[in-house]
Design a protein around this motif. Structure first.
Motif, PDB file in Angstrom:
ATOM      1  N   SER A  14       0.821  -1.217   0.000  1.00  0.00           N
ATOM      2  CA  SER A  14       0.000   0.000   0.000  1.00  0.00           C
ATOM      3  C   SER A  14       0.854   1.266   0.000  1.00  0.00           C
ATOM      4  O   SER A  14       0.345   2.353   0.259  1.00  0.00           O
ATOM      5  N   TYR A 192      -6.296  -0.848  -6.532  1.00  0.00           N
ATOM      6  CA  TYR A 192      -5.540   0.078  -5.670  1.00  0.00           C
ATOM      7  C   TYR A 192      -6.338   0.466  -4.425  1.00  0.00           C
ATOM      8  O   TYR A 192      -5.772   0.664  -3.352  1.00  0.00           O
ATOM      9  N   ARG A 193      -7.653   0.605  -4.572  1.00  0.00           N
ATOM     10  CA  ARG A 193      -8.475   0.865  -3.386  1.00  0.00           C
ATOM     11  C   ARG A 193      -8.391  -0.302  -2.399  1.00  0.00           C
ATOM     12  O   ARG A 193      -8.302  -0.101  -1.186  1.00  0.00           O
ATOM     13  N   ASP A 197      -3.723   1.872  -1.633  1.00  0.00           N
ATOM     14  CA  ASP A 197      -2.651   2.623  -2.299  1.00  0.00           C
ATOM     15  C   ASP A 197      -3.269   3.843  -2.989  1.00  0.00           C
ATOM     16  O   ASP A 197      -3.782   3.758  -4.102  1.00  0.00           O
ATOM     17  N   TYR A 198      -3.199   5.000  -2.313  1.00  0.00           N
ATOM     18  CA  TYR A 198      -3.822   6.204  -2.863  1.00  0.00           C
ATOM     19  C   TYR A 198      -2.974   6.844  -3.967  1.00  0.00           C
ATOM     20  O   TYR A 198      -3.497   7.607  -4.764  1.00  0.00           O
ATOM     21  N   CYS A 201      -4.332   4.993  -6.869  1.00  0.00           N
ATOM     22  CA  CYS A 201      -5.701   5.469  -7.117  1.00  0.00           C
ATOM     23  C   CYS A 201      -5.692   6.799  -7.856  1.00  0.00           C
ATOM     24  O   CYS A 201      -6.430   6.995  -8.828  1.00  0.00           O
ATOM     25  N   SER A 202      -4.858   7.722  -7.381  1.00  0.00           N
ATOM     26  CA  SER A 202      -4.827   9.045  -8.012  1.00  0.00           C
ATOM     27  C   SER A 202      -4.363   8.943  -9.457  1.00  0.00           C
ATOM     28  O   SER A 202      -4.893   9.620 -10.346  1.00  0.00           O
ATOM     29  N   SER A 227     -11.928  13.312  -7.963  1.00  0.00           N
ATOM     30  CA  SER A 227     -11.493  12.082  -7.292  1.00  0.00           C
ATOM     31  C   SER A 227      -9.969  11.971  -7.282  1.00  0.00           C
ATOM     32  O   SER A 227      -9.375  11.503  -6.312  1.00  0.00           O
ATOM     33  N   ALA A 231      -7.739  11.619  -3.872  1.00  0.00           N
ATOM     34  CA  ALA A 231      -6.814  10.500  -3.669  1.00  0.00           C
ATOM     35  C   ALA A 231      -5.374  10.991  -3.489  1.00  0.00           C
ATOM     36  O   ALA A 231      -4.631  10.477  -2.645  1.00  0.00           O
ATOM     37  N   GLN A 234      -4.879  12.352  -0.071  1.00  0.00           N
ATOM     38  CA  GLN A 234      -4.785  11.267   0.893  1.00  0.00           C
ATOM     39  C   GLN A 234      -3.403  10.628   0.842  1.00  0.00           C
ATOM     40  O   GLN A 234      -2.831  10.272   1.877  1.00  0.00           O
ATOM     41  N   ALA A 235      -2.867  10.501  -0.381  1.00  0.00           N
ATOM     42  CA  ALA A 235      -1.517   9.948  -0.519  1.00  0.00           C
ATOM     43  C   ALA A 235      -0.489  10.845   0.173  1.00  0.00           C
ATOM     44  O   ALA A 235       0.421  10.359   0.849  1.00  0.00           O
ATOM     45  N   ASP A 238      -0.639  10.419   3.796  1.00  0.00           N
ATOM     46  CA  ASP A 238      -0.019   9.160   4.226  1.00  0.00           C
ATOM     47  C   ASP A 238       1.503   9.201   4.145  1.00  0.00           C
ATOM     48  O   ASP A 238       2.163   8.192   4.395  1.00  0.00           O
TER      49      ASP A 238
END
Length: 899
Positions: A14, A192-193, A197-198, A201-202, A227, A231, A234-235, A238
Motif C-alpha cells: 500500500s 488500488y483501493r 494505495d492512494y 488510485c490518483s 477524485s 486520492a 490522501q496519498a 499518508d
C-alpha cells in the motif's frame, strides 16, 4: 516476528513506506542483537527494508542494501530472494537511466525464475520487463509482457502486480483504444483501493479523467479530476509528499474549463497546477541540496580525521608540515568550489522561476483576451435567436387572444428575453471598449430634468421593496451641457440596480447629483451588507464575482460595474467605491462636462426606458400570488410551500405552476424566508429555494433550516442554475432533500414535490405513532443521526451488490428484521425497501444529470436493478421523467449525440 514482517509487506503493497522502514528497522535491531541477521529470515527482512527505501526514493541506501542482500542470498542459495533483489535493482537502474545495467539484472532474475521454477516471481519480472521495453525497447514487446503480468498475477493473488499491469496497459495501448483503456483504469482503481494505495488510485483516476477529456465528456472528466485530487491529497497525508499527480490534474482541469467556456476557472486551475508543480520542484531541489551537503560534510569530516592522523604520524618530520598545508589548501578549495556550485544553482533556480512567472503572466494575458473574444462571439450568435423570441412573442401579445395566465406567461418571456438582450449588448460594448471602437455620442442636455426623470423611475420599485429611497439633484434648471445620454444613464442605472439588489427591506438608498465647476458628479449610497475589503480592489474587474467565505452568493454576470468603469474612463472621468462590511457602500462618479447656452441649442427629446424592462431586480409583470403565511394557511387546507427566489419574474412563474395544487408563500432571499418561517403559525410543508441570492444565499438558508429543531425535517428542494458537481455535493452534505437545475421541466418539478410531500406525510404519521407508544422526544437525536449516516454510507457503497437485502442488512447492523423496519420507519418514514429504492433512484438521477456515459441497462445494473423495465417504471414514477428523457436533456450527452 513473521507477523511483523508480513505487516511490513502489507505496508509496502500500500506504499506506506515510512511504516515499512520502521517495522523492518526494529526487526533488524532485534536480529542483530541475537546474531541472526544473516539467517534466511534476516535476509528476507533486509530485502523488505531495501524495497521500502527504494519506494521512498532513497536510491543510494536502497542500492547498498540490495547489493548486500544479493550477495548473502546467493551464498545461501536463496534464489527466490536473489531473483527479487535483481528485479528491484533493475528498477533502480532503470530510474537513473542505466539501460544495460537494468537489462543485465532482468536477465539474472529470469535465469533464476527459469532454473528454479520461481513462477510466483514471474508476474513482477513481466512488469519490470514491460517497463524497460516501454522506455528503451520495443512497444509491442512491452505490451506483450504487460499482458503476461495481467495473465499470471491473479494466479498467485498478487494484487499489486495486477494493479500495475492495468496501469501499464493503459499507458501502452493506442490513444484511440478508449474503451479498452477505460476498462483497465476502472479495474486498476478497484485494486488500488483494495490495497489502500492512494498513489495508484490518483494515477488511475487521472487516466480516467484524461479519457473522458478525449471523449469530450468534460463534466465526467471534471468529476474524476475531483477524485484524483482527493486520492492525491490522501496519498500526501499518508507520507507521499512527492505525489505529482495533483499538479497535472489541476492543469488538466484548466483545459476542461477552457473547453466548457469557463475561462476564469480555467485560469485558476492552470495557475494552481503550475504552483503545485513548482512547489514540488523546489522541494526536490532542496532535498537534493541537503543530501549533497550531508554527503560533503561527511566526506569533509572524514578527510579532517585522516589529516589529523597524518599530522600525528609526521609530527617529527619536516615533510609532514608541507603535506598538512597542502591538504588544508585542498580542503579550502573544495569548500570554496562547493559554495560556488551552490550559489550558481541558486542563481539558475531564480532565473528559472523568473522565466516561469513571465510565462504564466503571458498565459494569463492570452487567457483573458481569449475570454473576451469568446464572450463577444457568443453574444453575436445569441442575437438572432433572441430576435426570433422577442418578435413572435410581442406579436402574440398584440393579438389579445389569450387568457390572463397565458398573457402573464408571454409577458414573462418577453421581459426575460429583453434582459438577455441587454446583457448581450453589455458584453458587446465591453468588447468594443477593449479594442477602442466605442465612440462618445454627445448631445445638448438639460441636466436637471435628465437626472430627475431617470431617478424617478425607481420610486415604484422602492415602494414595492419597502426601501427608503431619496434623490437630491443639486443642479440649476437652466444648466445645459453636452452629454452622452445613453452611457450616463447606463452608469446610473447599473449603480442603482446594484443598490436595490443588495439593500434589504427598510434599508436606505440615497442619490446625490452635483456640479463642481466644469465637473459633474453623483454618488449612490446604500445600507446593504457592504463589500469585503479583499474584494474592493476587484469590484470593477470584468466578470468578477465576490467569493469571501461566509458571504452570500448573489449571482449576476460581473459585467455591470465593469461597464460603469469603462464608460467613466471613456468620458475621462473617475469612479470609486467606499464600503464597510455590515454598514453599506457608497459609489462616487464624476467626469468633466462642456456647458452650452440654452437659447442657442436645439434639444432632442429624452428617451426614458422603463426599469421593469431593463433589470432583473424589477417588480413582477402581474399581481402577487401569495400573501400572509398564517392567514392563508389556516383558510386553505392544501400543503403550503415557501418559494425563495430573488428574481421576481421567476418567482411569479413558479407560483403560477404551483398555485393549482398548493398554497404558495414567497420570499426574495434567505433572510426573508427565515422570518416567514419563524412567524408562521404552522410549519411549511416544503421549501423550494434558489441558491444564488443577495443578503442570505441558499447554502446559508439550508444550514440554518437543517440545524433548527423546528425546521430540520422540512423537505428542501434546491432549484438553481449551478449544475457543477461540487455545488450539488455541498448542498447534499448540508442535507438538501432534492436538487433540480434550471431550466427545469414543470412536470418534473411537480412530481418531485409530490413525492417529497408524500414521504414527509408518512414520516410524520410514524412519529405520531411512536410518540403515542412511548415518551415524546426530539425527532432525530445525535445518535440517530450518526446511525442513519452510517447506514446510508453502507447502502451507497454496496448499491450494485447482492448484500442489500433486509436479512443481510439486519445481520450487518446487528438487529432483527423487525427492529430494522421500526428503526427506518421512525427515522425516515420509509420501509427498508422504500428507503433502498429512494437511494438507488436518486443515485441513478445524479449519474444521468452529471452526464455519465452509460446505457440504461448498465445504469440499472449499477444501482442494483436486475430488470431494466422495472427500473425505468420506478424512475418515472419518482421523478416524472424516464431515464431516456435525461439522456437527451443532459447538456454534454446531448452535444455528444449531435456531433
Amino acid at each position: 516476528m513473521e507477523q511483523e514482517l508480513a505487516r511490513a509487506g502489507s505496508c509496502l503493497v500500500s506504499f506506506k513506506n515510512d511504516s515499512a522502514i520502521v517495522i523492518t528497522g526494529n526487526l533488524l535491531g532485534v536480529l542483530k542483537a541475537r546474531g541472526q541477521s544473516g539467517t534466511p529470515f534476516g535476509i528476507r527482512v533486509q530485502l523488505a527494508e531495501a524495497e521500502a527505501f527504494e519506494q521512498d526514493q532513497r536510491s543510494s541506501l536502497a542500492m547498498q542494501k540490495l547489493l548486500l542482500v544479493k550477495q548473502r542470498s546467493q551464498g545461501k542459495h536463496l534464489w527466490n530472494i536473489h531473483a527479487r533483489a535483481c528485479l528491484v535493482m533493475a528498477l533502480l537502474y532503470e530510474k537513473v537511466g542505466r539501460k544495460e545495467s537494468s537489462r543485465e539484472q532482468l536477465e539474472l532474475a529470469k535465469a533464476d525464475i527459469d532454473r528454479y521454477k520461481l513462477d510466483a516471481q514471474y508476474p513482477y519480472f513481466a512488469i519490470r520487463r514491460s517497463s524497460w521495453e516501454r522506455i528503451y525497447g520495443d512497444k509491442k514487446t512491452a505490451l506483450f509482457f504487460a499482458r503476461e503480468a495481467l495473465r499470471t498475477a491473479p494466479t498467485y493473488h498478487l494484487l499489486l502486480e495486477e494493479a500495475i499491469s492495468h496501469m501499464l496497459l493503459n499507458r501502452l495501448l493506442p490513444a484511440s483504444a478508449l474503451n479498452e483503456r477505460m476498462q483497465h483504469c476502472i479495474a486498476g482503481v478497484g485494486l488500488y483501493r483494495q490495497l489502500g494505495d492512494y498513489v495508484g488510485c490518483s494515477s488511475m483516476f487521472y487516466a480516467i479523467s484524461q479519457i473522458y477529456y478525449q471523449r469530450k465528456n468534460f463534466r465526467q472528466a471534471l468529476a474524476y479530476s475531483d477524485s484524483t485530487i482527493v486520492a492525491a491529497n490522501q496519498a500526501i497525508a499518508d507520507g507521499n509528499e512527492k505525489e505529482k499527480t495533483i499538479g497535472y490534474t489541476y492543469r488538466l482541469r484548466g483545459k476542461i474549463y477552457e473547453q466548457l467556456g469557463l475561462l476564469d476557472s480555467a485560469l485558476v486551475n492552470v495557475e494552481k497546477g503550475y504552483s503545485v508543480e513548482l512547489a514540488l520542484l523546489e522541494k526536490g531541489v532542496s532535498d537534493k541540496v541537503i543530501e549533497i551537503d550531508a554527503r560533503y560534510q561527511n566526506k569533509y569530516k572524514q578527510k579532517l580525521i585522516e589529516e589529523q592522523e597524518l599530522a600525528l604520524r609526521l609530527k617529527n618530520n619536516q615533510l609532514g608540515f608541507s603535506v598538512i598545508i597542502g591538504l588544508l589548501i585542498l580542503a579550502l578549495a573544495v569548500g570554496l568550489y562547493a559554495g560556488f556550485r551552490r550559489q550558481r544553482k541558486a542563481r539558475q533556480k531564480l532565473v528559472a522561476q523568473n522565466i516561469l512567472i513571465q510565462n504564466q503572466a503571458t498565459q494569463l494575458e492570452n487567457l483573458d483576451a481569449a475570454k473576451s473574444r469568446f464572450f463577444a462571439n457568443v453574444s453575436h450568435e445569441l442575437r438572432t435567436p433572441l430576435t426570433l423570441i422577442v418578435g413572435p412573442v410581442n406579436t402574440l401579445l398584440k393579438g389579445n387572444q389569450f387568457s390572463e395566465k397565458q398573457t402573464l406567461l408571454l409577458k414573462t418571456v418577453s421581459r426575460s428575453a429583453r434582459q438577455l438582450e441587454l446583457t448581450v449588448k453589455d458584453i458587446l460594448d465591453l468588447r468594443k471598449l477593449e479594442v477602442g471602437k466605442m465612440p462618445l455620442n454627445k448631445e445638448p442636455t438639460a441636466l436637471e430634468s435628465f437626472f430627475r426623470l431617470h431617478l424617478d423611475q425607481f420610486q415604484s420599485l422602492a415602494q414595492w421593496k419597502q426601501i427608503h429611497y431619496s434623490s437630491d439633484v443639486q443642479l440649476a434648471p437652466e444648466l445645459m451641457a453636452d452629454l452622452d445620454r445613453e452611457k450616463c444613464r447606463q452608469v446610473l442605472y447599473n449603480l442603482l440596480s446594484n443598490a436595490f439588489k443588495f439593500t434589504p427591506a427598510i434599508g436606505k438608498i440615497e442619490v446625490t447629483v452635483k456640479r463642481h465647476g466644469n465637473r459633474l458628479s453623483f454618488q449612490v449610497a446604500d445600507t446593504g451588507p457592504g463589500i469585503h475589503p479583499d474584494d474592493l480592489p476587484h469590484v470593477f474587474d470584468r466578470f468578477f464575482q465576490a467569493s469571501q467565505n461566509g458571504r452570500s452568493s448573489a449571482g449576476g454576470t460581473g459585467i455591470g460595474l465593469a461597464i460603469c468603469y469603462e464608460y467613466t474612463q471613456l468620458m475621462n472621468g473617475d469612479i470609486r467605491v467606499e464600503s464597510k462590511p455590515g454598514e453599506g457602500s457608497v459609489f462616487y462618479v464624476s467626469w468633466p462636462i462642456t456647458l452650452t447656452e440654452k437659447e442657442n441649442t436645439p434639444l432632442t427629446p429624452l428617451h426614458i426606458p422603463e426599469v421593469v424592462e431593463l433589470y432583473d431586480i424589477a417588480m413582477p409583470v402581474g399581481q402577487p400570488m401569495s400573501g400572509n403565511a398564517s392567514a392563508e394557511a389556516t383558510s386553505n387546507p392544501r400543503p403550503t410551500i415557501l418559494v425563495v427566489e430573488d428574481n421576481a419574474g421567476l418567482r411569479e412563474y413558479i407560483c403560477l405552476i404551483l398555485s393549482d395544487n398548493y398554497q404558495v408563500i414567497t420570499a426574495e432571499n434567505g433572510a426573508v424566508a427565515l422570518q416567514k418561517t419563524a412567524s408562521a403559525h404552522t410549519p411549511f410543508d416544503l421549501i423550494l429555494s434558489d441558491l444564488m441570492m443577495p443578503v442570505m444565499d441558499g447554502y446559508q438558508l439550508l444550514e440554518t433550516l437543517k440545524s433548527g429543531d423546528a425546521t430540520r425535517h422540512t423537505p428542501v428542494i434546491m432549484l438553481t442554475a449551478r449544475a457543477e458537481p461540487a455545488d450539488r455535493l455541498h448542498a447534499l452534505r448540508i442535507g438538501v432533500d432534492d436538487y433540480l437545475t434550471k431550466p427545469f421541466d414543470e412536470d418534473e418539478l411537480l412530481v418531485r414535490i409530490a413525492n417529497l410531500l408524500k414521504n414527509q406525510s408518512v414520516r410524520r404519521q410514524e412519529v405520531l405513532v411512536d410518540n403515542k407508544e412511548g415518551d415524546a422526544r426530539p425527532l432525530l437525536s445525535e445518535t440517530d443521526q450518526e446511525w442513519l449516516e452510517a447506514f446510508e454510507r453502507y447502502v451507497r457503497v454496496n448499491l450494485a451488490s447482492d448484500l442489500l437485502t433486509v436479512p443481510a442488512l439486519s445481520e450487518t447492523f446487528a438487529m432483527s428484521e423487525s427492529t430494522l423496519l421500526r428503526q427506518l420507519k421512525r427515522l425516515t418514514g420509509l420501509s427498508p425497501v422504500q428507503y433502498l429504492q429512494e437511494i438507488r433512484l436518486n443515485h441513478a438521477r445524479s449519474l444521468l444529470e452529471n452526464g455519465t456515459d452509460v446505457s440504461i441497462n448498465m445504469l440499472a445494473s449499477q444501482v442494483g436493478y436486475k430488470d431494466v423495465r422495472s427500473f425505468s417504471r420506478s424512475f418515472k414514477n419518482r421523478f416524472g421523467k424516464s431515464p431516456g428523457d435525461f439522456l437527451y436533456t443532459t447538456p454534454n450527452l446531448q452535444s455528444k449525440n449531435t456531433k
